[in-house]
Design an enzyme around this catalytic site. Structure first.
Site, PDB file in Angstrom:
ATOM      1  N   ARG A   1      37.417  46.096  35.381  1.00  0.00           N
ATOM      2  CA  ARG A   1      37.165  45.796  36.790  1.00  0.00           C
ATOM      3  C   ARG A   1      37.316  47.053  37.642  1.00  0.00           C
ATOM      4  NH1 ARG A   1      41.438  41.131  37.606  1.00  0.00           N
ATOM      5  NH2 ARG A   1      42.653  42.772  36.574  1.00  0.00           N
TER       6      ARG A   1
ATOM      7  N   HIS B   1      49.362  47.104  33.704  1.00  0.00           N
ATOM      8  CA  HIS B   1      48.951  45.698  33.677  1.00  0.00           C
ATOM      9  C   HIS B   1      49.784  44.966  32.641  1.00  0.00           C
ATOM     10  CE1 HIS B   1      46.400  42.112  33.093  1.00  0.00           C
ATOM     11  NE2 HIS B   1      46.005  42.344  34.327  1.00  0.00           N
TER      12      HIS B   1
ATOM     13  N   SER C   1      48.815  33.437  39.737  1.00  0.00           N
ATOM     14  CA  SER C   1      48.037  32.500  40.563  1.00  0.00           C
ATOM     15  C   SER C   1      47.328  31.456  39.710  1.00  0.00           C
ATOM     16  CB  SER C   1      47.033  33.253  41.443  1.00  0.00           C
ATOM     17  OG  SER C   1      46.177  34.070  40.671  1.00  0.00           O
TER      18      SER C   1
END
Length: 470
Positions: free
Chosen positions: A362, A353, A277
């Site tokens: 997070r 990841h 994104s």
């Protein structure tokens, strides 16, 4: 003024050095730079000339310095490990995790202003930090919150455009459509058509970006209420901060849910520039597409199952575990279910990841939130068991570089606990959050005059011939 990349903890947000150990147990000294003015745009206006000079110096003195070698694996493997993008607002370390302008998530939780003592950071504070590299005061955050509130209006045509879609359309389809409908008010497009000088590109970009950040919670809340609450919308409350007001418009009045939304928006805001994104937003904007067009493109990347849609998949998978095995599933039963998932050719969502090689910070801060507010929740306890069960199995497989949980492994369980149970909508929350990071960097892209992105591509035949010669 100096643009500080390293920042650390301070009790009263004054500039002083603080000793901080990093992941390698070495010692470094960090310094907090605080702001004094209340106007964010004025702060940026002061910072930009020095950063422009800094970029010119970097290019003139070190432009030919090599940053590494490109291998065939990198070209064929999604450009992983390839350094090729300037992204000022955050930096991701494989072992340490994300740092926003040098601040880790625990440090942000300690130094950024909160709505209450000991509470979660206000997203407005993080936005100030991302844009300026400085820790804001509570007064500056309040001023920025008021600016965003003044921009938080959405034209009727945006809602009509969304309404033209079937109510069953995926929430991200509706969200991207709404952002595209907002584009007709772009100040950058108007200024460009009038012949604005490129040195001023950042100014209408700032206007568009701040308006977009202010508007997306209204658009997102409208979609939620349209899909799940019979179209009964809730007006914004200007007495609330950004995160709390978003939760309020969704229909949640619990103070703990407001705290969760502040934390959620903050930690999902930015994750350096290489993710789908963020990179998409930067790429599209490099063609001088305005922030609305660029962010809409970013949202379409975020909607992919390998990116933002993963948070939806995690909760659905966890609920499938409960449906088949019950809430009180043992670790042995859970191991069997994980193996069953993997042997069916699927992945266990929420683990692994592309960059991180340790547990995502997070994830950790969300776990701490859960331990504080919902320690007895059955789904949270199941997530805790997964933390013990899944990494050893993925390690045993030997195909995964990072077997540890990421941000998506926890967020759905927290949202579900407070009543936001519609998993298909979760990526919209991610999108609202990501507006802060993408738009902050986009302002700096224009301020620094970064060029059109145009990497070189090759064919398999070219690679084969090159390798033969090598």
């Amino acid at each position: 003024m100096v643009f500080y990349r390293g920042v650390s903890l301070l009790s009263k947000l004054r500039s002083r050095a603080v000793q901080q150990s990093n992941i390698s147990n070495s010692v470094r000294w960090l310094q907090v730079q605080t702001s004094s003015g209340l106007d964010l745009r004025s702060e940026l206006q002061e910072l930009i000339p020095e950063q422009q000079d800094r970029l010119k110096k970097l290019k003139s003195e070190h432009g030919k310095v090599q940053l590494g070698n490109i291998t065939v694996d990198m070209v064929l493997g999604g450009m992983r490990g390839m350094t090729g993008l300037l992204w000022e607002t955050s930096l991701l370390d494989a072992d340490e995790g994300i740092r926003f302008r040098g601040l880790s998530i625990p440090e942000c939780q300690k130094v950024l202003p909160a709505a209450k003592p000991g509470g979660e950071p206000l997203p407005e504070g993080l936005l100030w930090l991302l844009l300026t590299g400085k820790v804001p005061s509570k007064e500056q955050v309040t001023s920025l919150s008021q600016e965003l509130q003044s921009r938080a209006t959405v034209p009727d045509h945006v809602y009509k455009t969304i309404d033209a879609l079937p109510v069953t359309a995926h929430p991200m389809t509706q969200f991207a459509t709404g952002v595209m409908a907002l584009q007709v008010q772009s100040e950058f497009q108007k200024a460009y058509e009038k012949g604005i000088h490129k040195s001023k590109f950042w100014e209408p970009t700032y206007e568009d970006s701040m308006s977009l950040i202010a508007q997306v919670p209204l658009v997102a809340a409208y979609i939620y209420r349209r899909m799940y609450k019979n179209g009964e919308t809730i007006s914004k409350d200007d007495s609330l901060d950004y995160g709390a007001n978003f939760a309020h418009m969704l229909g949640f009045s619990s103070p703990d849910m407001h705290e969760l939304m502040r934390l959620y928006v903050t930690i999902h805001s930015d994750h350096e520039g290489g993710n789908v994104s963020a990179h998409t937003g930067h790429l599209v904007a490099s063609a001088l597409s305005d922030p609305y067009l660029s962010f809409a493109a970013a949202l379409n990347g975020l909607a992919g199952p390998l990116h933002g849609l993963a948070n939806q998949e995690v909760l659905l998978w966890i609920k499938s575990v409960v449906e088949e095995c019950g809430e009180n599933i043992s670790k042995e039963q859970l191991k069997d279910y994980v193996w069953k998932t993997l042997k069916s050719g699927k992945v266990v969502p929420g683990f692994g990841h592309g960059v991180l090689r340790k547990t995502d910070p997070r994830y950790t801060c969300q776990r701490e939130f859960a331990m504080k507010h919902l320690p007895e929740d059955p789904l949270f306890q199941l997530v805790s068991k997964l933390y013990d069960v899944v990494p050893p199995i993925l390690t045993e497989l030997g195909k995964v570089k990072n077997p540890w949980p990421n941000v998506d492994a926890h967020s759905g369980v927290l949202l579900n606990y407070y009543g936001l149970t519609e998993a298909r909508y979760y990526t919209v929350l991610f999108g609202v959050s990501r507006a802060l990071g993408i738009c902050s960097q986009l302002i700096w892209d224009r301020a620094l005059g970064l060029p059109l992105e145009r990497p070189k591509s090759v064919t398999m035949e070219w690679l084969e011939n090159h390798c033969k010669k090598a």
